[in-house]
Enzyme design. Structure first.
Site, PDB file in Angstrom:
ATOM      1  N   LEU A  80      30.429  14.436  54.383  1.00 51.25           N
ATOM      2  CA  LEU A  80      29.440  14.455  55.253  1.00 51.25           C
ATOM      3  C   LEU A  80      28.525  15.552  54.940  1.00 51.25           C
ATOM      4  O   LEU A  80      27.167  15.163  55.444  1.00 51.25           O
ATOM      5  CB  LEU A  80      29.996  14.723  56.643  1.00 51.25           C
ATOM      6  CG  LEU A  80      30.912  13.482  57.129  1.00 51.25           C
ATOM      7  CD1 LEU A  80      31.596  13.570  58.440  1.00 51.25           C
ATOM      8  CD2 LEU A  80      30.299  12.105  57.127  1.00 51.25           C
ATOM      9  N   GLU A 102      27.657  19.695  53.087  1.00 52.22           N
ATOM     10  CA  GLU A 102      28.377  21.030  52.205  1.00 52.22           C
ATOM     11  C   GLU A 102      27.198  22.251  52.796  1.00 52.22           C
ATOM     12  O   GLU A 102      26.256  22.057  52.845  1.00 52.22           O
ATOM     13  CB  GLU A 102      28.419  20.771  50.865  1.00 52.22           C
ATOM     14  CG  GLU A 102      29.064  21.781  50.214  1.00 52.22           C
ATOM     15  CD  GLU A 102      29.273  21.550  48.666  1.00 52.22           C
ATOM     16  OE1 GLU A 102      29.977  22.355  48.110  1.00 52.22           O
ATOM     17  OE2 GLU A 102      28.993  20.334  48.234  1.00 52.22           O
ATOM     18  N   GLY A 103      28.005  23.264  53.162  1.00 52.21           N
ATOM     19  CA  GLY A 103      27.274  24.491  53.343  1.00 52.21           C
ATOM     20  C   GLY A 103      27.498  25.627  52.325  1.00 52.21           C
ATOM     21  O   GLY A 103      28.185  25.363  51.621  1.00 52.21           O
ATOM     22  N   SER A 104      27.154  26.729  52.920  1.00 52.30           N
ATOM     23  CA  SER A 104      27.480  27.902  52.016  1.00 52.30           C
ATOM     24  C   SER A 104      28.898  28.494  51.593  1.00 52.30           C
ATOM     25  O   SER A 104      29.358  28.818  50.725  1.00 52.30           O
ATOM     26  CB  SER A 104      26.542  29.175  52.636  1.00 52.30           C
ATOM     27  OG  SER A 104      26.944  29.570  53.846  1.00 52.30           O
ATOM     28  N   ALA A 136      31.422  26.057  53.337  1.00 52.59           N
ATOM     29  CA  ALA A 136      32.307  25.115  53.604  1.00 52.59           C
ATOM     30  C   ALA A 136      31.880  23.768  53.518  1.00 52.59           C
ATOM     31  O   ALA A 136      30.603  23.665  53.312  1.00 52.59           O
ATOM     32  CB  ALA A 136      32.565  25.034  55.117  1.00 52.59           C
ATOM     33  N   LYS A 182      36.616  20.289  57.995  1.00 57.13           N
ATOM     34  CA  LYS A 182      35.885  21.310  57.763  1.00 57.13           C
ATOM     35  C   LYS A 182      36.495  22.147  56.735  1.00 57.13           C
ATOM     36  O   LYS A 182      37.447  23.081  57.354  1.00 57.13           O
ATOM     37  CB  LYS A 182      35.113  22.043  59.015  1.00 57.13           C
ATOM     38  CG  LYS A 182      34.190  23.134  58.548  1.00 57.13           C
ATOM     39  CD  LYS A 182      33.574  23.683  59.910  1.00 57.13           C
ATOM     40  CE  LYS A 182      32.553  24.674  59.430  1.00 57.13           C
ATOM     41  NZ  LYS A 182      31.582  25.324  60.583  1.00 57.13           N
ATOM     42  N   ASP A 227      23.796  29.892  67.798  1.00 59.36           N
ATOM     43  CA  ASP A 227      23.096  29.177  66.960  1.00 59.36           C
ATOM     44  C   ASP A 227      22.762  27.682  67.285  1.00 59.36           C
ATOM     45  O   ASP A 227      23.204  26.863  66.739  1.00 59.36           O
ATOM     46  CB  ASP A 227      23.940  29.299  65.386  1.00 59.36           C
ATOM     47  CG  ASP A 227      23.188  28.543  64.223  1.00 59.36           C
ATOM     48  OD1 ASP A 227      21.930  28.586  64.224  1.00 59.36           O
ATOM     49  OD2 ASP A 227      24.064  28.262  63.275  1.00 59.36           O
TER      50      ASP A 227
END
Length: 430
Positions: free
Chosen positions: A102, A104-106, A108, A125, A217
């Site tokens: 779904l 992608e982050g820094s 996870a 996650k 956030d």
């Protein structure tokens, strides 16, 4: 040297043994048809003076033999037990099947998945663990905070799986977020839907703020929208519990467009008012269809956009602003405050919307409206009173006549009803 114990007298020793045997014999109870086990010294004498109950197996009647044989253990401690198929269990990596990526982050990657335990869709996650760095602190914080939060408007953490390489947080699956929802319906959302989304956002925030937790956030990407229209606070990676006053918070929180001016100016002493600025920005974006303050360059540009509408602050309008690390009066153009509808005209089309937005978008943090107070604002006065009586885990859509309206130009209608099979049933408008 060790002291030698004196030898016991034979008669005394025999007496003690007889007493021990008698005591043990009396402690056993009958098995089978009235027989008793007799503890003897290598003897076949009966406890009652009859034939011994300790007999060779071939002399025991068949009906008694079966009973005796059942008491024998066939367990061999050195033999490995035969492998038996086991059901999937919570807390195990093989209990979930990855279906598709779904995002992608820094630190996870998020997958859509399926639980092998109950067949339900989940969001996985997967946080990559670096051996030299250990578990990312943001992941630890998110997991620890979410474990204790149970609310209809907060994403539910189902499971935590820890392996040597990864830490996986298993969430309920929610099919879209507010950012994607607004992208599908440009030009601003239906006013009734804005009201229901905002009510749910405030409801979730009020819950965490009462527990001294700041989200830190807030942005449309972190507000999930379920297929029934429920809004859920998500991504608590930057969230923080504020149980005591602190002056050590980072000012590198909140995506730039939703970051309040006090944080932009270097303040690290903030409370729940930090989140309430983000609420105001999201509220306007839902109504107007564009971001309230879409800074394109840097912090200076972001502050200029804010001051252009709300006015450049001074000690008169914002006590203590001159002491903030990054506030230099000569660096900013002096603007006077405007009515919000001059910047965002659609606020004027909805009763009490402009006044509520202005209570959120206050440069001076202490002037911002709290989440709990905002729930009682006149803007929500036409909603059913039962909404304020709901339990934490109850959805607002359990109240009769509360449902999302079809958005203009909508090709995918958010489901708000169920068919006879209990599954979501949606119509489409093209």
């Amino acid at each position: 040297m060790c002291d030698l114990m004196p030898a016991s007298q034979p008669a005394e020793k025999m007496g003690k043994m007889k007493k021990l045997r008698r005591t043990l014999s009396e402690s056993f109870r009958s098995i089978g048809d009235g027989h008793k086990i007799c503890v003897t010294k290598m003897s076949t004498r009966s406890c009652q003076g009859t034939d011994s109950v300790i007999k060779p197996l071939d002399t025991i009647p068949e009906d008694k033999k079966v009973r005796v044989q059942r008491t024998q253990s066939g367990f061999d401690p050195f033999e490995k037990p035969a492998s038996q198929p086991t059901s999937p269990k919570f807390g195990k990596a093989d209990s979930y099947e990855k279906l598709e990526k779904l995002g992608e982050g820094s630190y996870a990657t998020v997958y859509k998945g399926k639980s092998k335990v109950n067949g339900k869709l989940v969001a996985l996650k997967v946080i990559r663990l670096q051996e030299e760095e250990g578990t990312p602190f943001t992941a630890i914080r998110e997991a620890s905070l979410l474990k204790g939060l149970k609310h209809a408007n907060i994403v539910l953490l189902h499971d935590i799986i820890h392996t040597k390489e990864t830490l996986t947080l298993v969430f309920e699956y929610v099919h879209t977020d507010l950012c994607q929802y607004m992208d599908k319906h440009p030009g601003g959302l239906h006013p009734d839907n804005v009201k229901l989304f905002l009510f749910q956002l405030l409801r979730g925030l009020s819950y965490i703020h009462q527990r001294y937790i700041l989200h830190r956030d807030l942005k449309p990407q972190n507000l999930l929208i379920s297929d029934t229209g429920e809004l859920k606070l998500a991504d608590f990676g930057l969230a923080r519990a504020k149980s005591v006053p602190s002056h050590t918070y980072s000012n590198e929180v909140v995506t730039l467009w939703y970051r309040p001016p006090d944080v932009l100016l270097g303040s690290t002493d903030y409370s729940t008012c930090l989140d309430m600025w983000g609420v105001g920005c999201i509220f306007i974006e839902m109504i107007q269809g564009v971001a309230a303050f879409p800074g394109m360059k840097d912090i200076q540009d972001q502050l200029e956009r804010i001051f252009l509408v709300l006015g450049t602050p001074s000690e008169d309008t914002w006590p203590g602003v001159n002491s903030l690390p990054h506030f230099k009066p000569d660096r900013f153009t002096v603007y006077s405050a405007k009515k919000l509808r001059q910047a965002w005209n659609k606020l004027g089309y909805v009763d009490h919307a402009e006044e509520l937005a202005s209570r959120f978008l206050q440069c001076f943090p202490k002037n911002r409206l709290s989440a709990q107070a905002a729930l009682n604002h006149e803007y929500f006065s036409n909603l059913p009173p039962r909404l304020w009586e709901l339990q934490d885990m109850s959805s607002i859509f359990t109240v009769p006549n509360v449902k999302l309206q079809t958005e203009s130009g909508d090709s995918i209608q958010v489901c708000s009803r169920k068919n006879s099979h209990g599954k979501a049933s949606c119509g489409s408008k093209h």
